[in-house]
Design a protein around this motif. Structure first.
Motif, PDB file in Angstrom:
ATOM      1  N   MET A  98       0.832  -1.208   0.000  1.00 36.47           N
ATOM      2  CA  MET A  98       0.000   0.000   0.000  1.00 36.47           C
ATOM      3  C   MET A  98       0.866   1.258   0.000  1.00 36.47           C
ATOM      4  SD  MET A  98      -2.985  -1.096  -0.413  1.00 36.47           S
ATOM      5  CE  MET A  98      -3.878   0.413  -0.215  1.00 36.47           C
TER       6      MET A  98
ATOM      7  N   SER B  78       0.956   3.999  -2.898  1.00 37.87           N
ATOM      8  CA  SER B  78       0.711   5.408  -2.551  1.00 37.87           C
ATOM      9  C   SER B  78       1.827   6.299  -3.074  1.00 37.87           C
ATOM     10  CB  SER B  78       0.583   5.573  -1.035  1.00 37.87           C
ATOM     11  OG  SER B  78      -0.533   4.871  -0.561  1.00 37.87           O
TER      12      SER B  78
ATOM     13  N   THR C  20       2.357   9.534  -6.353  1.00 38.22           N
ATOM     14  CA  THR C  20       3.013  10.842  -6.295  1.00 38.22           C
ATOM     15  C   THR C  20       4.004  11.053  -7.430  1.00 38.22           C
ATOM     16  OG1 THR C  20       4.839  10.132  -4.867  1.00 38.22           O
ATOM     17  CG2 THR C  20       2.799  10.862  -3.781  1.00 38.22           C
TER      18      THR C  20
END
Length: 186
Positions: A36, A40, A44
């Motif tokens: 995760m 994540s 970005t």
């Protein structure tokens, strides 16, 4: 409402040992959190992650997937052989599973050394930080699994076989999740 304290129901219906299942679930949670975090961070910097991913050898990782899944199949066959009382076959199958685990580690070491040869390390890009952490942590689990398979082969009781193969299948499962996310997801 049922009473889960009776043998054969609830947690007691799990093969092997409850503590091994607690370990397996906690390890899956750790790897899940790592994946995760990886995903994540990917959000970005999708372009940087895709460029970094281009330096990976998806073919070698695919071969490693086949190697590890085949190893898990041999461990499952060992469990079946144990249920049939075929201890010599159990040991042979566990040796095969452990040897395939060793091949997995060898392929991973070749992959790591090829990255090091071109200067790719933990600090090259956040992608590689996660790559090394997740695949390295998994490799440590493969080493632990090989040791467990050896111990189970030495003391091949039905309970030991259930516990050992459950751990080995967790190692397989984690790789089956890591492989597409790290090597294939674009």
């Amino acid at each position: 409402m049922t009473d889960d304290t009776q043998a054969g129901t609830g947690f007691y219906a799990l093969p092997g040992d409850l503590m091994m299942w607690i370990l397996i679930i906690s390890e899956l949670a750790v790897f899940g959190a790592g994946l995760m975090a990886f995903l994540s961070m990917r959000l970005t910097d999708p372009v940087g992650f895709t460029a970094a991913q281009g330096h990976l050898d998806a073919t070698a990782a695919g071969i490693n997937t086949v190697v590890l899944v085949t190893s898990g199949w041999l461990a499952a066959l060992a469990l079946r052989a144990g249920e049939a009382g075929q201890i010599a076959r159990v040991r042979l199958l566990l040796v095969g599973a452990a040897l395939l685990g060793g091949i997995f580690l060898w392929i991973k070491a070749v992959e790591y050394s090829s990255k090091a040869a071109v200067g790719i390390n933990f600090e090259t890009h956040p992608f590689f930080t996660f790559y090394y952490l997740l695949t390295g942590f998994h490799a440590l689990h493969v080493v632990a699994g090989i040791v467990i398979l050896a111990l189970v082969g030495w003391r091949a009781t039905p309970r030991n076989l259930e516990v050992g193969t459950a751990f080995w299948h967790m190692v397989d499962l984690v790789w089956v999740l890591l492989f597409p996310v790290i090597y294939l997801l674009r």
